[in-house]
Design a protein around this motif. Structure first.
Motif, PDB file in Angstrom:
ATOM      1  N   ASP A  37      43.430 -18.188   7.513  1.00 27.18           N
ATOM      2  CA  ASP A  37      43.640 -17.229   6.453  1.00 27.18           C
ATOM      3  C   ASP A  37      44.478 -16.066   7.010  1.00 27.18           C
ATOM      4  OD1 ASP A  37      43.330 -16.211   4.009  1.00 27.18           O
ATOM      5  OD2 ASP A  37      41.302 -15.407   4.327  1.00 27.18           O
ATOM      6  N   PRO A  38      45.639 -15.729   6.400  1.00 30.76           N
ATOM      7  CA  PRO A  38      46.573 -14.787   7.022  1.00 30.76           C
ATOM      8  C   PRO A  38      45.957 -13.433   7.408  1.00 30.76           C
ATOM      9  CG  PRO A  38      47.454 -15.628   4.934  1.00 30.76           C
ATOM     10  CD  PRO A  38      46.134 -16.283   5.143  1.00 30.76           C
ATOM     11  N   GLY A  39      45.204 -12.804   6.502  1.00 29.64           N
ATOM     12  CA  GLY A  39      44.691 -11.453   6.777  1.00 29.64           C
ATOM     13  C   GLY A  39      43.899 -11.375   8.069  1.00 29.64           C
ATOM     14  N   PRO A  40      42.765 -12.095   8.149  1.00 33.05           N
ATOM     15  CA  PRO A  40      41.968 -12.061   9.381  1.00 33.05           C
ATOM     16  C   PRO A  40      42.723 -12.609  10.586  1.00 33.05           C
ATOM     17  CG  PRO A  40      40.841 -13.346   7.652  1.00 33.05           C
ATOM     18  CD  PRO A  40      42.116 -12.861   7.080  1.00 33.05           C
ATOM     19  N   ALA A  41      43.616 -13.607  10.355  1.00 39.10           N
ATOM     20  CA  ALA A  41      44.339 -14.205  11.484  1.00 39.10           C
ATOM     21  C   ALA A  41      45.185 -13.153  12.187  1.00 39.10           C
ATOM     22  CB  ALA A  41      45.216 -15.351  10.996  1.00 39.10           C
ATOM     23  N   ILE A  42      45.899 -12.355  11.381  1.00 36.33           N
ATOM     24  CA  ILE A  42      46.806 -11.362  11.965  1.00 36.33           C
ATOM     25  C   ILE A  42      46.022 -10.260  12.671  1.00 36.33           C
ATOM     26  CG2 ILE A  42      48.445  -9.564  11.335  1.00 36.33           C
ATOM     27  CD1 ILE A  42      49.404 -11.618   9.156  1.00 36.33           C
ATOM     28  N   ALA A  43      44.936  -9.819  12.039  1.00 38.57           N
ATOM     29  CA  ALA A  43      44.114  -8.786  12.676  1.00 38.57           C
ATOM     30  C   ALA A  43      43.536  -9.297  13.990  1.00 38.57           C
ATOM     31  CB  ALA A  43      42.988  -8.352  11.734  1.00 38.57           C
TER      32      ALA A  43
ATOM     33  N   LEU B 108      47.237  -1.894  11.869  1.00 37.36           N
ATOM     34  CA  LEU B 108      46.678  -1.010  10.836  1.00 37.36           C
ATOM     35  C   LEU B 108      45.360  -1.557  10.307  1.00 37.36           C
ATOM     36  CD1 LEU B 108      49.883   0.109   8.902  1.00 37.36           C
ATOM     37  CD2 LEU B 108      48.425   1.489  10.402  1.00 37.36           C
ATOM     38  N   SER B 109      45.258  -2.887  10.165  1.00 37.78           N
ATOM     39  CA  SER B 109      43.995  -3.408   9.643  1.00 37.78           C
ATOM     40  C   SER B 109      42.877  -3.246  10.679  1.00 37.78           C
ATOM     41  CB  SER B 109      44.131  -4.854   9.167  1.00 37.78           C
ATOM     42  OG  SER B 109      44.242  -5.722  10.257  1.00 37.78           O
ATOM     43  N   LEU B 110      43.234  -3.303  11.979  1.00 41.65           N
ATOM     44  CA  LEU B 110      42.223  -3.022  13.017  1.00 41.65           C
ATOM     45  C   LEU B 110      41.751  -1.575  12.932  1.00 41.65           C
ATOM     46  CD1 LEU B 110      43.284  -4.632  16.414  1.00 41.65           C
ATOM     47  CD2 LEU B 110      41.338  -5.197  14.978  1.00 41.65           C
ATOM     48  N   ILE B 111      42.700  -0.670  12.715  1.00 44.63           N
ATOM     49  CA  ILE B 111      42.339   0.749  12.603  1.00 44.63           C
ATOM     50  C   ILE B 111      41.408   0.947  11.411  1.00 44.63           C
ATOM     51  CG2 ILE B 111      43.252   3.043  12.050  1.00 44.63           C
ATOM     52  CD1 ILE B 111      45.655   2.396  13.751  1.00 44.63           C
TER      53      ILE B 111
END
Lengths: 431, 165
Positions: A37-43, B108-111
């Motif tokens: 899933d792109p969102g969690p993958a990138i984070a 940014l999503s980590l922040i």
């Protein structure tokens, strides 16, 4: 499937001249987006990159980079060269052998090959040229012999391997690197002797014992660094990172107030150069750690291991295949990402074959050292060409016998574990 | 435009050298506090690790600007000047893609996540977003540098030599 995407994207970008760190990054991203899933993958990828750098052991690397640059500027290299000249200058091919020995001695106090390459090569290549050696031969000798610094401790790449292997002791790796490093150095000296004999080159005159002792005395403060830094690590008095800080202080004290080869004004460019080199290495580490995580997530290392172990019943053959694969990797990839990405892939196979992780690490480092001197990607090769003001195609011919010597060393280290393991065992660092 | 970039570069270089100097001082102080003073300092190790992250990510962006990252240059040597311009643009575009998606987006999503969870570091009790901030900042710098380079004439390709250990 994911593995194929990773490989194709990586090779394609590399062939288009995209910097290696970004080839790794984009290939990892492509593999992730196909499978998660792109969102969690990138984070998660961003988080992996960051946590890959969050290590106390890795802190040793910038410290040894800084101390290496200080030593290169601080007249330490000159004193080591003078001492080496007294010891081996009278042999046929004397100056070439002095070059090998100086690189080895410099490697024993600094953690990087590039520092030895510029510190020794910058002085020795012109000196060799004045005595009738071709400049290309001088550059080739410097390139091949400066790699011994990565085997002989302190060694930044051994620290990277310790991190990648997840638990091999840095102290054991450091001590284990001495004999393989000296072996490579001896093999290169043999090449120089043969070269000199075939051309009828004489050594420079014999130096008196008095002069030798005097040169040794002048080199002693630099060589004491071995006792302080490596001795401290072996005795368990301090960690490799703390030893790095001590090496920085020691090199600073020698080159600034004692030898007076640098001044306060030189500190800023030295710090900046160290920070730049550190950043390039760390950026590569961050990307490689992310790639290595994606590989592990898709269980690719164990699939490769199963495939490799099925190739042959003979462990000696599989070991040879691993070495050939690593030579190919080393030709195209810088050493740091190669160690970080291929340790999780090949180490389980090697352990399955009965190798110790210590032995495998030292063999891998020696193998990838050859890659540093081979085109198309060979940072030591590039650096030597730049120092000698020559081109890659011109120094390849004199490098051929050196490749043979390095390969012979690699085979000995690969198939005779005692070369890597005897010394750490004697010091009680492994069972 | 050039003057602004040069000024930013100067600040960047100063910052990198300063971060490294502080990092060296931290580890040195840790050694001194443990062996000389007998009471090991608890926060220097953590600070040194965070500084290394900042040097790696920000310095990585700067290194791209000064073309120090290691890579091949076989293709660009063979291309005509026109084709080389296209190739250079492709490289910058790939770097921008990676920087926007992973460093900026992921960072940014980590922040956001660490603000939501209220994460603090163990020894310094520093909010973790301060550490994570290095990711989007590095991404931003890379996007700026690569975009600038997109509109520049590519110079002669030269192999980088700064990356070896």
């Amino acid at each position: 499937m994911i593995g194929a995407v990773l490989l194709v994207v990586f090779v394609l970008l590399l062939a288009l001249d995209v910097p290696v760190a970004f080839c790794i990054g984009v290939a990892t991203l492509a593999a992730l987006l196909l499978s998660l899933d792109p969102g969690p993958a990138i984070a998660t990828m961003a988080q992996r990159m960051l946590s890959g750098l969050d290590s106390f052991a890795l802190l040793a690397i910038p410290l040894f980079i800084l101390s290496g640059i200080l030593m290169g500027q601080g007249g330490i290299a000159r004193r080591l060269i003078d001492f080496a000249k007294c010891l081996v200058g009278m042999l046929p091919g004397g100056l070439a052998i002095v070059n090998v020995l100086s690189c080895t001695l410099f490697g024993a106090i600094s953690g990087s090959a590039i520092a030895a390459n510029s510190a020794v090569g910058g002085f020795m290549i012109p000196a060799m040229e004045r005595e009738g050696y071709s400049r290309d031969f001088g550059a080739a000798v410097t390139a091949a012999s400066s790699t011994t610094g990565l085997l002989i401790p302190p060694s930044n790449i051994m620290i990277v391997y310790a991190v990648a292997s997840g638990g091999v002791s840095i102290a054991a790796l450091f001590v284990g690197g001495y004999l393989p490093g000296l072996l490579v150095s001896l093999l290169l000296i043999a090449v120089c002797l043969l070269y000199a004999r075939s051309r009828g080159m004489q050594g420079s005159g014999r130096t008196s014992l008095r002069e030798t002792v005097r040169a040794g005395w002048r080199a002693l403060p630099s060589l004491m660094l071995i006792v302080v830094v490596i001795g401290g690590i072996i005795a368990g008095i301090f960690t490799a990172t703390e030893a790095g800080a001590i090496a920085v202080l020691y090199a600073l004290a020698l080159s600034w107030p004692i030898y007076r080869e640098i001044s306060f004004r030189d500190l800023y460019p030295i710090l900046l150069k160290s920070a730049e080199t550190t950043a390039i290495v760390m950026f590569l580490i961050a990307a490689s750690v992310a790639m290595s995580w994606v590989l592990a997530y898709h269980d690719i290392p164990s699939q490769i291991a199963t495939t490799m172990l099925a190739l042959s019943d003979n462990p000696l053959v599989i070991l040879l295949i691993i070495n050939l694969a690593l030579l190919l990797v080393g030709a195209f990839m810088d050493m740091t990402p190669a160690v970080l990405i291929f340790t999780p892939i090949f180490l389980p196979v090697a352990v399955e074959l009965g190798m110790s992780p210590l032995h495998f690490g030292i063999m891998m480092v020696l193998n990838l050292c050859i890659g540093l001197c081979t085109p198309p990607v060979g940072s030591i090769l590039f650096a030597s060409c730049a120092i000698a003001n020559t081109t890659m195609s011109r120094i390849l011919r004199p490098l051929i016998p050196m490749y043979a010597a390095l390969f012979a060393g690699l085979m000995l280290v690969a198939y005779v574990p005692e070369i890597s393991e005897w010394l750490p065992r004697a010091f009680g660092l492994i069972d | 435009m050039r003057a602004v970039v040069n000024a930013i570069d100067r600040i960047f270089r100063g910052l990198l050298a300063l971060l490294l100097a502080v990092m060296v001082a931290c580890v040195t102080w840790q050694v001194v506090s443990r062996y000389v003073l007998g009471s090991p300092s608890s926060w220097t190790e953590e600070l040194a690790r965070f500084l290394l992250i900042w040097i790696g990510l920000l310095g990585g962006a700067y290194a791209y600007h000064v073309k120090m990252h290691l890579g091949l240059d076989l293709l660009s040597q063979k291309l005509s000047p026109g084709a080389r311009r296209v190739q250079a643009r492709f490289i910058h575009a790939a770097v921008i893609l990676f920087s926007v998606v992973v460093l900026l987006g992921g960072g940014l999503s980590l922040i956001g996540l660490s603000l939501e969870l209220g994460q603090y570091s163990a020894a310094l009790e520093l909010p973790m977003w301060v550490v994570y901030l290095s990711l989007p900042l590095s991404g931003l710098m890379l996007v700026v540098y690569a975009s600038l380079a997109l509109f520049e004439e590519p110079g002669r390709p030269s192999p980088a030599d700064g990356a070896a250990l």
